[in-house]
Design a protein around this motif. Structure first.
Motif, PDB file in Angstrom:
ATOM      1  N   ASP A 277       0.845  -1.202   0.000  1.00 18.84           N
ATOM      2  CA  ASP A 277       0.000   0.000   0.000  1.00 18.84           C
ATOM      3  C   ASP A 277       0.876   1.246   0.000  1.00 18.84           C
ATOM      4  OD1 ASP A 277      -2.355  -1.397  -0.124  1.00 18.84           O
ATOM      5  OD2 ASP A 277      -2.869  -1.200   1.996  1.00 18.84           O
ATOM      6  N   ALA A 278       1.971   1.206   0.760  1.00 18.08           N
ATOM      7  CA  ALA A 278       2.848   2.382   0.834  1.00 18.08           C
ATOM      8  C   ALA A 278       3.588   2.588  -0.489  1.00 18.08           C
ATOM      9  CB  ALA A 278       3.830   2.231   1.987  1.00 18.08           C
ATOM     10  N   ARG A 279       4.180   1.527  -1.034  1.00 22.44           N
ATOM     11  CA  ARG A 279       5.011   1.746  -2.232  1.00 22.44           C
ATOM     12  C   ARG A 279       4.167   1.956  -3.479  1.00 22.44           C
ATOM     13  NH1 ARG A 279       7.202  -3.422  -4.921  1.00 22.44           N
ATOM     14  NH2 ARG A 279       5.727  -5.015  -4.265  1.00 22.44           N
ATOM     15  N   GLN A 280       2.935   1.480  -3.451  1.00 30.61           N
ATOM     16  CA  GLN A 280       2.067   1.685  -4.614  1.00 30.61           C
ATOM     17  C   GLN A 280       1.239   2.975  -4.481  1.00 30.61           C
ATOM     18  OE1 GLN A 280       0.098  -2.171  -4.685  1.00 30.61           O
ATOM     19  NE2 GLN A 280       1.887  -3.168  -5.582  1.00 30.61           N
ATOM     20  N   GLY A 281       1.500   3.726  -3.437  1.00 32.82           N
ATOM     21  CA  GLY A 281       0.834   5.023  -3.278  1.00 32.82           C
ATOM     22  C   GLY A 281      -0.655   4.926  -2.993  1.00 32.82           C
ATOM     23  N   VAL A 282      -1.059   3.866  -2.309  1.00 33.71           N
ATOM     24  CA  VAL A 282      -2.491   3.670  -2.022  1.00 33.71           C
ATOM     25  C   VAL A 282      -2.943   4.659  -0.944  1.00 33.71           C
ATOM     26  CG1 VAL A 282      -4.177   2.054  -1.028  1.00 33.71           C
ATOM     27  CG2 VAL A 282      -2.533   1.267  -2.758  1.00 33.71           C
ATOM     28  N   THR A 283      -3.975   5.427  -1.253  1.00 36.66           N
ATOM     29  CA  THR A 283      -4.489   6.408  -0.289  1.00 36.66           C
ATOM     30  C   THR A 283      -5.881   6.033   0.216  1.00 36.66           C
ATOM     31  OG1 THR A 283      -5.424   7.701  -2.092  1.00 36.66           O
ATOM     32  CG2 THR A 283      -3.220   8.330  -1.348  1.00 36.66           C
ATOM     33  N   GLU A 284      -6.547   5.102  -0.477  1.00 35.99           N
ATOM     34  CA  GLU A 284      -7.915   4.703  -0.112  1.00 35.99           C
ATOM     35  C   GLU A 284      -7.963   3.185   0.001  1.00 35.99           C
ATOM     36  OE1 GLU A 284     -10.118   7.243   0.223  1.00 35.99           O
ATOM     37  OE2 GLU A 284      -8.484   8.541  -0.433  1.00 35.99           O
ATOM     38  N   VAL A 285      -8.380   2.685   1.146  1.00 36.45           N
ATOM     39  CA  VAL A 285      -8.547   1.241   1.304  1.00 36.45           C
ATOM     40  C   VAL A 285     -10.021   0.967   1.551  1.00 36.45           C
ATOM     41  CG1 VAL A 285      -8.065  -0.731   2.805  1.00 36.45           C
ATOM     42  CG2 VAL A 285      -6.199   0.786   2.116  1.00 36.45           C
ATOM     43  N   VAL A 286     -10.630   0.212   0.640  1.00 38.11           N
ATOM     44  CA  VAL A 286     -12.044  -0.149   0.774  1.00 38.11           C
ATOM     45  C   VAL A 286     -12.089  -1.670   0.806  1.00 38.11           C
ATOM     46  CG1 VAL A 286     -14.345   0.045  -0.250  1.00 38.11           C
ATOM     47  CG2 VAL A 286     -12.683   1.886  -0.596  1.00 38.11           C
ATOM     48  N   ARG A 287     -12.562  -2.258   1.881  1.00 39.12           N
ATOM     49  CA  ARG A 287     -12.547  -3.719   2.016  1.00 39.12           C
ATOM     50  C   ARG A 287     -13.540  -4.140   3.093  1.00 39.12           C
ATOM     51  NH1 ARG A 287      -6.501  -3.703   4.793  1.00 39.12           N
ATOM     52  NH2 ARG A 287      -7.162  -2.639   6.680  1.00 39.12           N
TER      53      ARG A 287
END
Ligand code: GLU
Length: 318
Positions: free
Chosen positions: A195-205
């Motif tokens: 999530d950090a290295r792929q620049g994920v800012t939104e986690v929906v799960r």
């Protein structure tokens, strides 16, 4: 509108076929992203060795496409390159935050670590850390589990769907596994590094991972990564018995319905109805679903269960 740089991920584990509960969570994630200009990465979480099934990733990609879900990047496979996870382990070990422990589950439980309901994991109390645990020096993958020295404090965050959260992972799970004796990172470590290295800012799960979010927030901090993502933990689809949708409720695989000639619009329509978007069950395209979707409404609206009635309706659409 979220900032242009917002990114989410669809992160299926290729451990089996997608069922209607997964379809719900992925459609919600996709509609939220597409309605708000959020970039979508498809990430196949294939590190869970014993449970990963050959061919499942291809099947999942096919099912997502059939539903009308698309993405901007990927699929990326976690198993392709373990070096980012190894680097994170080195950082944690050097900072005195990770240590090896070969205690078995039986030994942990005998020493007072209580099994956690539903997770299959036992709480690992700080008292079981080996001597000199904070001075192991460096990370070496030697066929031993490595654990995180979980600090004893409450993690607070505001979930977009589930609301304010205050969770102390030290009290619920204790020192959790970062690196497994099978020579691969645990889910908790891999998801944070990616999530950090792929620049994920939104986690929906699904909200079965709400507790994990607190563990992941601690790892963000321990690794010195930027701010944690915005979390949206959506309700799980449950069967008539109130338990999360599973094999015991019958065959709810999306491919089961597709194989019987049920169109994708019927599955999307069912999900829309579960989201409280439509008063009656009716077929809907993914685009129509996206246009009517609101994440905010999900928190209050979702009271549906996967009743036999919904199954009968889906089959009647074939
Ligand atoms: N791969 C996980 C699952 O399928 C999802 C992980 C996540 O979204 O953080 O349950």
């Amino acid at each position: 509108m979220l900032p242009q740089t917002s990114t989410t991920r669809l992160a299926p584990s290729p451990t089996g076929a997608l069922h209607l509960g997964n379809a719900f969570a992925f459609l919600v994630n996709w509609a939220f992203a597409r309605a708000n200009g959020v970039r979508i990465i498809l990430r196949i979480e294939d590190l869970d060795g014993p449970r990963v099934k050959w061919g499942a990733a291809d099947d999942i990609v096919g099912t997502l496409r059939w539903l009308g879900i698309d993405w901007d990047e990927g699929p990326h496979f976690q198993s392709g390159d373990l070096s980012p996870y190894v680097r994170a382990m080195r950082t944690l070990a050097e900072r005195g935050l990770a240590y090896p422990s070969d205690l078995s589950r039986g030994e942990i439980e005998a020493a007072g670590g209580a099994p956690q309901e539903g997770s299959g994991e036992s709480r690992f109390p700080a008292s079981l850390r080996p001597r000199d645990w904070d001075a192991v020096g460096g990370f070496v993958d030697t066929g031993t589990n490595w654990r995180f020295a979980t600090p004893d404090r409450v993690v607070r965050f505001c979930d977009r769907v589930a609301g304010e959260q205050a969770i102390n992972p030290s009290a619920s799970i204790g020192d959790f596994v970062l690196w497994t004796k099978r020579g691969v990172p645990s889910y908790q470590l891999a998801v944070v590094v990616d999530d950090a290295r792929q620049g994920v800012t939104e986690v929906v799960r699904g909200n079965d991972l709400l507790d994990s979010a607190a563990r992941q927030a601690l790892l963000y901090e321990a690794l010195g990564f930027a701010a944690i993502p915005n979390y949206s933990h959506v309700p799980l689809v449950v069967g008539p018995d109130g338990r999360r949708l599973a094999k015991r409720h019958g065959d709810s695989r999306v491919e089961h319905y597709r194989g019987k000639g049920v169109p994708a619009e019927a599955v999307v329509g069912l999900v829309a109805h579960w989201c409280g978007m439509t008063p009656r069950l009716e077929p809907l395209t993914a685009i129509e679903f996206r246009d009517g979707f609101s994440l905010g409404r999900l928190a209050g609206a979702f009271t549906r269960q996967f009743l036999p009635k919904d199954d009968a309706w889906l089959l009647s659409q074939a």
